[in-house]
Structure formats: C-alpha cells, structure tokens
Design a protein around this motif. Structure first.
Motif, PDB file in Angstrom:
ATOM      1  N   GLN A  51      40.187 -16.081  89.139  1.00  0.00           N
ATOM      2  CA  GLN A  51      39.266 -15.416  90.061  1.00  0.00           C
ATOM      3  C   GLN A  51      39.078 -16.185  91.362  1.00  0.00           C
ATOM      4  O   GLN A  51      38.469 -15.686  92.292  1.00  0.00           O
ATOM      5  N   GLY A  52      39.540 -17.418  91.421  1.00  0.00           N
ATOM      6  CA  GLY A  52      39.394 -18.184  92.650  1.00  0.00           C
ATOM      7  C   GLY A  52      39.284 -19.661  92.364  1.00  0.00           C
ATOM      8  O   GLY A  52      39.417 -20.121  91.230  1.00  0.00           O
ATOM      9  N   ASP A  53      39.023 -20.408  93.435  1.00  0.00           N
ATOM     10  CA  ASP A  53      38.946 -21.859  93.356  1.00  0.00           C
ATOM     11  C   ASP A  53      37.555 -22.274  92.890  1.00  0.00           C
ATOM     12  O   ASP A  53      36.576 -22.151  93.630  1.00  0.00           O
ATOM     13  N   ILE A  54      37.465 -22.750  91.660  1.00  0.00           N
ATOM     14  CA  ILE A  54      36.193 -23.176  91.087  1.00  0.00           C
ATOM     15  C   ILE A  54      36.330 -24.635  90.675  1.00  0.00           C
ATOM     16  O   ILE A  54      37.318 -25.022  90.044  1.00  0.00           O
ATOM     17  N   GLU A  55      35.336 -25.441  91.042  1.00  0.00           N
ATOM     18  CA  GLU A  55      35.356 -26.865  90.699  1.00  0.00           C
ATOM     19  C   GLU A  55      35.368 -27.048  89.183  1.00  0.00           C
ATOM     20  O   GLU A  55      34.847 -26.223  88.439  1.00  0.00           O
ATOM     21  N   SER A  56      35.939 -28.147  88.739  1.00  0.00           N
ATOM     22  CA  SER A  56      36.093 -28.424  87.316  1.00  0.00           C
ATOM     23  C   SER A  56      34.756 -28.452  86.576  1.00  0.00           C
ATOM     24  O   SER A  56      34.632 -27.893  85.496  1.00  0.00           O
ATOM     25  N   ALA A  57      33.735 -29.096  87.169  1.00  0.00           N
ATOM     26  CA  ALA A  57      32.430 -29.191  86.500  1.00  0.00           C
ATOM     27  C   ALA A  57      31.800 -27.810  86.338  1.00  0.00           C
ATOM     28  O   ALA A  57      31.246 -27.487  85.285  1.00  0.00           O
ATOM     29  N   GLU A  58      31.910 -26.986  87.383  1.00  0.00           N
ATOM     30  CA  GLU A  58      31.349 -25.634  87.303  1.00  0.00           C
ATOM     31  C   GLU A  58      32.145 -24.782  86.322  1.00  0.00           C
ATOM     32  O   GLU A  58      31.582 -23.976  85.580  1.00  0.00           O
ATOM     33  N   LEU A  59      33.443 -24.974  86.304  1.00  0.00           N
ATOM     34  CA  LEU A  59      34.307 -24.253  85.363  1.00  0.00           C
ATOM     35  C   LEU A  59      33.889 -24.553  83.921  1.00  0.00           C
ATOM     36  O   LEU A  59      33.754 -23.640  83.104  1.00  0.00           O
ATOM     37  N   ASP A  60      33.665 -25.834  83.634  1.00  0.00           N
ATOM     38  CA  ASP A  60      33.232 -26.240  82.292  1.00  0.00           C
ATOM     39  C   ASP A  60      31.879 -25.638  81.950  1.00  0.00           C
ATOM     40  O   ASP A  60      31.674 -25.121  80.848  1.00  0.00           O
ATOM     41  N   LEU A  61      30.949 -25.689  82.887  1.00  0.00           N
ATOM     42  CA  LEU A  61      29.599 -25.185  82.648  1.00  0.00           C
ATOM     43  C   LEU A  61      29.599 -23.672  82.431  1.00  0.00           C
ATOM     44  O   LEU A  61      28.992 -23.177  81.480  1.00  0.00           O
ATOM     45  N   ARG A  62      30.290 -22.950  83.302  1.00  0.00           N
ATOM     46  CA  ARG A  62      30.314 -21.487  83.183  1.00  0.00           C
ATOM     47  C   ARG A  62      31.002 -21.037  81.899  1.00  0.00           C
ATOM     48  O   ARG A  62      30.560 -20.098  81.242  1.00  0.00           O
ATOM     49  N   SER A  63      32.083 -21.714  81.531  1.00  0.00           N
ATOM     50  CA  SER A  63      32.789 -21.319  80.302  1.00  0.00           C
ATOM     51  C   SER A  63      31.967 -21.675  79.070  1.00  0.00           C
ATOM     52  O   SER A  63      31.951 -20.922  78.097  1.00  0.00           O
ATOM     53  N   ALA A  64      31.247 -22.793  79.101  1.00  0.00           N
ATOM     54  CA  ALA A  64      30.407 -23.175  77.955  1.00  0.00           C
ATOM     55  C   ALA A  64      29.263 -22.191  77.756  1.00  0.00           C
ATOM     56  O   ALA A  64      28.906 -21.856  76.634  1.00  0.00           O
ATOM     57  N   HIS A  65      28.685 -21.718  78.844  1.00  0.00           N
ATOM     58  CA  HIS A  65      27.535 -20.815  78.752  1.00  0.00           C
ATOM     59  C   HIS A  65      27.927 -19.351  78.598  1.00  0.00           C
ATOM     60  O   HIS A  65      27.066 -18.495  78.442  1.00  0.00           O
ATOM     61  N   SER A  66      29.209 -19.069  78.608  1.00  0.00           N
ATOM     62  CA  SER A  66      29.663 -17.682  78.490  1.00  0.00           C
ATOM     63  C   SER A  66      29.548 -17.150  77.074  1.00  0.00           C
ATOM     64  O   SER A  66      29.508 -15.941  76.865  1.00  0.00           O
ATOM     65  N   ARG A  67      29.532 -18.042  76.102  1.00  0.00           N
ATOM     66  CA  ARG A  67      29.529 -17.671  74.684  1.00  0.00           C
ATOM     67  C   ARG A  67      30.688 -16.733  74.354  1.00  0.00           C
ATOM     68  O   ARG A  67      30.546 -15.777  73.597  1.00  0.00           O
ATOM     69  N   GLY A  68      31.811 -16.987  74.998  1.00  0.00           N
ATOM     70  CA  GLY A  68      33.006 -16.214  74.710  1.00  0.00           C
ATOM     71  C   GLY A  68      33.089 -14.871  75.398  1.00  0.00           C
ATOM     72  O   GLY A  68      33.957 -14.064  75.082  1.00  0.00           O
ATOM     73  N   GLN A  69      32.182 -14.615  76.361  1.00  0.00           N
ATOM     74  CA  GLN A  69      32.157 -13.326  77.057  1.00  0.00           C
ATOM     75  C   GLN A  69      32.505 -13.537  78.529  1.00  0.00           C
ATOM     76  O   GLN A  69      31.801 -14.253  79.245  1.00  0.00           O
ATOM     77  N   VAL A  70      33.569 -12.886  78.960  1.00  0.00           N
ATOM     78  CA  VAL A  70      34.053 -13.050  80.329  1.00  0.00           C
ATOM     79  C   VAL A  70      32.995 -12.641  81.346  1.00  0.00           C
ATOM     80  O   VAL A  70      32.786 -13.336  82.344  1.00  0.00           O
ATOM     81  N   ASN A  71      32.299 -11.532  81.098  1.00  0.00           N
ATOM     82  CA  ASN A  71      31.314 -11.073  82.079  1.00  0.00           C
ATOM     83  C   ASN A  71      30.198 -12.096  82.272  1.00  0.00           C
ATOM     84  O   ASN A  71      29.706 -12.273  83.380  1.00  0.00           O
ATOM     85  N   ARG A  72      29.788 -12.784  81.206  1.00  0.00           N
ATOM     86  CA  ARG A  72      28.767 -13.833  81.360  1.00  0.00           C
ATOM     87  C   ARG A  72      29.272 -14.963  82.236  1.00  0.00           C
ATOM     88  O   ARG A  72      28.542 -15.503  83.055  1.00  0.00           O
ATOM     89  N   ALA A  73      30.523 -15.342  82.034  1.00  0.00           N
ATOM     90  CA  ALA A  73      31.101 -16.433  82.823  1.00  0.00           C
ATOM     91  C   ALA A  73      31.206 -16.043  84.294  1.00  0.00           C
ATOM     92  O   ALA A  73      30.926 -16.851  85.185  1.00  0.00           O
ATOM     93  N   LEU A  74      31.610 -14.815  84.559  1.00  0.00           N
ATOM     94  CA  LEU A  74      31.765 -14.367  85.939  1.00  0.00           C
ATOM     95  C   LEU A  74      30.430 -14.202  86.656  1.00  0.00           C
ATOM     96  O   LEU A  74      30.318 -14.473  87.845  1.00  0.00           O
ATOM     97  N   GLU A  75      29.397 -13.768  85.931  1.00  0.00           N
ATOM     98  CA  GLU A  75      28.097 -13.513  86.535  1.00  0.00           C
ATOM     99  C   GLU A  75      27.187 -14.735  86.546  1.00  0.00           C
ATOM    100  O   GLU A  75      26.104 -14.701  87.115  1.00  0.00           O
ATOM    101  N   HIS A  76      27.626 -15.806  85.934  1.00  0.00           N
ATOM    102  CA  HIS A  76      26.784 -16.996  85.777  1.00  0.00           C
ATOM    103  C   HIS A  76      26.438 -17.613  87.133  1.00  0.00           C
ATOM    104  O   HIS A  76      27.309 -17.946  87.920  1.00  0.00           O
ATOM    105  N   ASN A  77      25.147 -17.757  87.393  1.00  0.00           N
ATOM    106  CA  ASN A  77      24.658 -18.417  88.601  1.00  0.00           C
ATOM    107  C   ASN A  77      24.352 -19.864  88.223  1.00  0.00           C
ATOM    108  O   ASN A  77      23.309 -20.158  87.639  1.00  0.00           O
TER     109      ASN A  77
END
Length: 198
Positions: A51-77
């Motif tokens: 989806q674009g250039d995302i920093e490693s720390a943010e990538l880890d945080l968003r994927s961890a908080h997604s609980r396996g759901q892509v929409n959560r990861a994409l919408e995560h603020n």
C-alpha cells in the motif's frame, strides 16, 4: 429454510455469521461450515507494504494490532492508538478503590464516545492480554511491544487471576453494550471490578 433445503440448480449460497451460536440449529444443520482464520502477521505486513512506504516500527505496530484483519491494519491510526493505549495503561496503573473518582470520570467521558468505545475496549483487552502473557511466558509476543517497558512492571504488581478477572470484566462489558445496556453504568461496573482486582 426451503431455499437452503432445495436450492436452484447451479446455485451456491454463502451465509456469513460472526457467531455460529446466534444461528438457528435448523439453519446450521443445512449448511457446511467453513471457518476463516485470521491472517498471519507476515501476510498483513505484505499487504501494508504493497500500500505504500511505511516505516518498520509502524508496520510492526499496525500488523500486531490488526488481529489478522487487513481492514484493521489499513485503518489503524497509529498516533491515536498509541495515545489511547498509554492512557489505558495509566488507568490500569492507578485504578483502585482509593481513586474511584478517577474511575467514574473516565467512565463518564468514555460513555459519551460511543463511536470509538468498542475499539477502546478492544485495545484494553489487548493490553490485559499482554499483561497475562508477560506473567505466563518468557517469550513475550506482545501486541504492544512499544509499551513493554511500562507493562512489565505493571504485570509484576498484579497476579494472573487479577489480570484474568479484569479481562473477563471487559469482555462482559462488551457483551452488555451489544445488548444495549446503559453505557456509563456498564463502564462503571467494569471499573469497579477492576478496583476489586487491584
């Protein structure tokens, strides 16, 4: 039921339910169950990278908080989530019968934010899950790795049954809110149970 029993030729019906137990037994008996499991963190990271250039720390945080759901990861603020989780950790640290006025104020404010309350309770459950994980495992696979420095001393102050009672209290509050219980009273009850566990 007639449609499920005798579908038209070449027809495939797909029924989607978030809770199997909310369906009638007569419906369940006429369907083939296919369970969709959450995506692994690595797959979520791949989607985020595409989806674009995302920093490693943010990538880890968003994927961890997604609980396996892509929409959560994409919408995560990330910024908003980080502040919310820090506030929740502070609340867990300070909750006690000696500070009950703080608990009631938090419940009053949170009850007015009904559009974000479910997400806040999910984050609270994630933090409590992390505390339980710290208590029971030497390999800390935390959702909130960025808060590990605050969570580890907090976990040391609480027993596992206290943490699990708090988790259960949040889960019961979520169910009560889904059943249209009074929001502020449900949150106050939840925090009073937190105080009992403190």
């Amino acid at each position: 039921l007639k449609t499920l029993e005798e579908p038209a030729p070449s027809t495939v019906l797909i029924l989607i339910a978030s809770n199997l137990h909310q369906l009638l037994p007569t419906v369940i008996s006429r369907c083939q169950r296919i369970q969709f499991t959450p995506l692994p963190t690595s797959a979520i990271k791949q989607v985020l990278k595409s989806q674009g250039d995302i920093e490693s720390a943010e990538l880890d945080l968003r994927s961890a908080h997604s609980r396996g759901q892509v929409n959560r990861a994409l919408e995560h603020n990330t910024a908003q989530s980080s502040q919310c989780r820090q506030d929740l950790v502070k609340m867990i640290e300070t909750v006690s019968l000696d500070n009950v006025e703080v608990v009631f104020e938090w419940a009053r404010v949170a009850s007015k934010q009904t559009d974000t309350l479910s997400a806040v309770l999910d984050q609270l459950m994630s933090l409590l899950r992390d505390l339980a994980y710290i208590k029971t495992s030497s390999n800390h696979d935390l959702y909130s790795k960025d808060l590990a420095g605050r969570l580890k001393p907090l976990a040391a102050k609480k027993t596992l049954p206290e943490i699990l009672n708090m988790f259960d209290s949040v889960q019961q509050t979520k169910y009560a809110l889904l059943a249209n219980a009074n929001t502020q009273l449900s949150l106050e009850n939840m925090f009073l149970r937190f105080c009992d566990a403190a």
